[in-house]
Scaffold this active site. Sequence first.
Site, PDB file in Angstrom:
ATOM      1  N   SER A 161       0.835  -1.193   0.000  1.00 57.28           N
ATOM      2  CA  SER A 161       0.000   0.000   0.000  1.00 57.28           C
ATOM      3  C   SER A 161       0.878   1.254   0.000  1.00 57.28           C
ATOM      4  CB  SER A 161      -0.832  -0.086   1.297  1.00 57.28           C
ATOM      5  OG  SER A 161      -1.468   1.104   1.624  1.00 57.28           O
ATOM      6  N   TYR A 191       3.779   8.705  17.770  1.00 63.21           N
ATOM      7  CA  TYR A 191       4.249   8.590  16.376  1.00 63.21           C
ATOM      8  C   TYR A 191       5.573   9.318  16.184  1.00 63.21           C
ATOM      9  CZ  TYR A 191       4.047   9.082  11.256  1.00 63.21           C
ATOM     10  OH  TYR A 191       4.324   9.065   9.908  1.00 63.21           O
TER      11      TYR A 191
HETATM   12  N1  LIG Z   1       1.233   9.290   4.457  1.00 64.69           N
HETATM   13  C1  LIG Z   1       1.906  10.254   5.081  1.00 64.69           C
HETATM   14  O1  LIG Z   1       1.466  11.409   5.155  1.00 64.69           O
HETATM   15  C2  LIG Z   1       3.238   9.954   5.710  1.00 64.69           C
HETATM   16  C3  LIG Z   1       4.013  11.028   6.159  1.00 64.69           C
HETATM   17  C4  LIG Z   1       5.232  10.765   6.762  1.00 64.69           C
HETATM   18  C5  LIG Z   1       5.667   9.470   6.893  1.00 64.69           C
HETATM   19  N2  LIG Z   1       4.893   8.443   6.447  1.00 64.69           N
HETATM   20  C6  LIG Z   1       5.379   7.095   6.662  1.00 64.69           C
HETATM   21  O2  LIG Z   1       5.306   6.354   5.480  1.00 64.69           O
HETATM   22  C7  LIG Z   1       5.252   4.958   5.814  1.00 64.69           C
HETATM   23  C8  LIG Z   1       4.235   4.283   4.911  1.00 64.69           C
HETATM   24  O3  LIG Z   1       2.970   4.828   5.195  1.00 64.69           O
HETATM   25  P1  LIG Z   1       1.875   5.157   4.073  1.00 64.69           P
HETATM   26  O4  LIG Z   1       1.508   6.570   4.232  1.00 64.69           O
HETATM   27  O5  LIG Z   1       2.302   4.634   2.768  1.00 64.69           O
HETATM   28  O6  LIG Z   1       0.633   4.353   4.664  1.00 64.69           O
HETATM   29  P2  LIG Z   1      -0.105   2.980   4.245  1.00 64.69           P
HETATM   30  O7  LIG Z   1      -0.594   3.077   2.851  1.00 64.69           O
HETATM   31  O8  LIG Z   1      -1.064   2.746   5.341  1.00 64.69           O
HETATM   32  O9  LIG Z   1       1.064   1.921   4.278  1.00 64.69           O
HETATM   33  C9  LIG Z   1       1.535   1.376   5.467  1.00 64.69           C
HETATM   34  C10 LIG Z   1       2.127   0.044   5.142  1.00 64.69           C
HETATM   35  O10 LIG Z   1       2.715  -0.472   6.338  1.00 64.69           O
HETATM   36  C11 LIG Z   1       2.227  -1.788   6.525  1.00 64.69           C
HETATM   37  N3  LIG Z   1       2.223  -2.099   7.948  1.00 64.69           N
HETATM   38  C12 LIG Z   1       1.687  -1.402   8.974  1.00 64.69           C
HETATM   39  N4  LIG Z   1       1.909  -2.048  10.127  1.00 64.69           N
HETATM   40  C13 LIG Z   1       2.606  -3.169   9.808  1.00 64.69           C
HETATM   41  C14 LIG Z   1       3.128  -4.245  10.539  1.00 64.69           C
HETATM   42  N5  LIG Z   1       3.002  -4.324  11.875  1.00 64.69           N
HETATM   43  N6  LIG Z   1       3.775  -5.213   9.875  1.00 64.69           N
HETATM   44  C15 LIG Z   1       3.915  -5.168   8.524  1.00 64.69           C
HETATM   45  N7  LIG Z   1       3.442  -4.188   7.775  1.00 64.69           N
HETATM   46  C16 LIG Z   1       2.795  -3.199   8.409  1.00 64.69           C
HETATM   47  C17 LIG Z   1       0.856  -1.831   5.895  1.00 64.69           C
HETATM   48  O11 LIG Z   1       0.540  -3.157   5.487  1.00 64.69           O
HETATM   49  P3  LIG Z   1      -0.507  -4.080   6.308  1.00 64.69           P
HETATM   50  O12 LIG Z   1      -1.676  -3.226   6.603  1.00 64.69           O
HETATM   51  O13 LIG Z   1      -0.768  -5.235   5.408  1.00 64.69           O
HETATM   52  O14 LIG Z   1       0.209  -4.513   7.516  1.00 64.69           O
HETATM   53  C18 LIG Z   1       1.085  -0.962   4.667  1.00 64.69           C
HETATM   54  O15 LIG Z   1       1.651  -1.720   3.628  1.00 64.69           O
HETATM   55  C19 LIG Z   1       4.952   4.883   7.296  1.00 64.69           C
HETATM   56  O16 LIG Z   1       6.111   4.547   8.019  1.00 64.69           O
HETATM   57  C20 LIG Z   1       4.537   6.302   7.633  1.00 64.69           C
HETATM   58  O17 LIG Z   1       4.812   6.660   8.960  1.00 64.69           O
HETATM   59  C21 LIG Z   1       3.687   8.646   5.856  1.00 64.69           C
END
Ligand SMILES: NC(=O)c1ccc[n+]([C@@H]2O[C@H](COP(=O)([O-])OP(=O)(O)OC[C@H]3O[C@@H](n4cnc5c(N)ncnc54)[C@H](OP(=O)(O)O)[C@@H]3O)[C@@H](O)[C@H]2O)c1
Length: 249
Positions: A16, A150
């Site tokens: 995702s 976080y």
């Molecule tokens: N979106 C933003 O605004 C933003 C900003 C700054 C940083 N980030 C960082 O970017 C990263 C990715 O987030 P995203 O925004 O792309 O959100 P996302 O679409 O919700 O992706 C999160 C991913 O992490 C996986 N995940 C969560 N908990 C997990 C676990 N315990 N074990 C294995 N996989 C796990 C989810 O897969 P499953 O659900 O299948 O486990 C999913 O593939 C995160 O570290 C987030 O903190 C995001």
Amino acid sequence: MTKLTGKVAIITGANSGIGLATAKLFAREGAKVVITGRREEALKEAASEIDGEVLAITADAGKIDDIKRVISTTVSKFGSIDILFPNAGIAPFFPVEQTSEALFDEVIGTNLKGPFFLVKEAIPFLNDNGVVIFNTTIAHTKGFPHTGAYVASKAGLRSLVRILTSELKEKGIRAVAVSPGPIDTPIFSKLGKSEEEVEQMGAAFAAQVPLGRFGSADEIARAVVFLASSEASFVNGAEIVVDGGLSQV
Ligand SMILES: NC(=O)c1ccc[n+]([C@@H]2O[C@H](COP(=O)([O-])OP(=O)(O)OC[C@H]3O[C@@H](n4cnc5c(N)ncnc54)[C@H](OP(=O)(O)O)[C@@H]3O)[C@@H](O)[C@H]2O)c1
């Protein structure tokens, strides 16, 4: 496009959002990509969308046994590792006063302990001139309310980048981070908030960004490709901000 030809890359949380966008770009640049996530069906679907050599491993990013299995399965198939992108993360936003010990442990376990031990287990198999790329956030440099657990986890990763630049330098391995601003991914629907609250929060964030919008997962993935490639061969210990200017105002 061949910026990563023949490189072996592990991306956690790649079914995702930013992880999936990065996996697609890595593969397009010639890397062999290992993707992980907890939701098996979503992981299978993600694998089918990636155009190139891909290995999908269902694994919890916060569980040591799963982490060991991700590394051993990768090494069995590909021999060694060049690029490690511990990207999996959760972001349940609550005031400190409403943060339970269980929630704190879950956030730290997934976002900080998981990446720490993924790197630990990977080190013996990281090739010379490899790279570790953490996914932090600009929020750890700000005082946005309700982000306590976080940002504590992400600030920990920022510090770990510096430590790894020292500890991994003998093999020429770089440690860096990408620090996104608000990015349009499914993470915001997983915050434990109502749809209305999420929409209000999103609008408030977007209004603060000088470019007036959320970033896309692809805009982060492109920065990660740069950090993973030889184009960033002298970028080390740094956190690259990709936030439309939000952290600067
Ligand atoms: N979106 C933003 O605004 C933003 C900003 C700054 C940083 N980030 C960082 O970017 C990263 C990715 O987030 P995203 O925004 O792309 O959100 P996302 O679409 O919700 O992706 C999160 C991913 O992490 C996986 N995940 C969560 N908990 C997990 C676990 N315990 N074990 C294995 N996989 C796990 C989810 O897969 P499953 O659900 O299948 O486990 C999913 O593939 C995160 O570290 C987030 O903190 C995001």
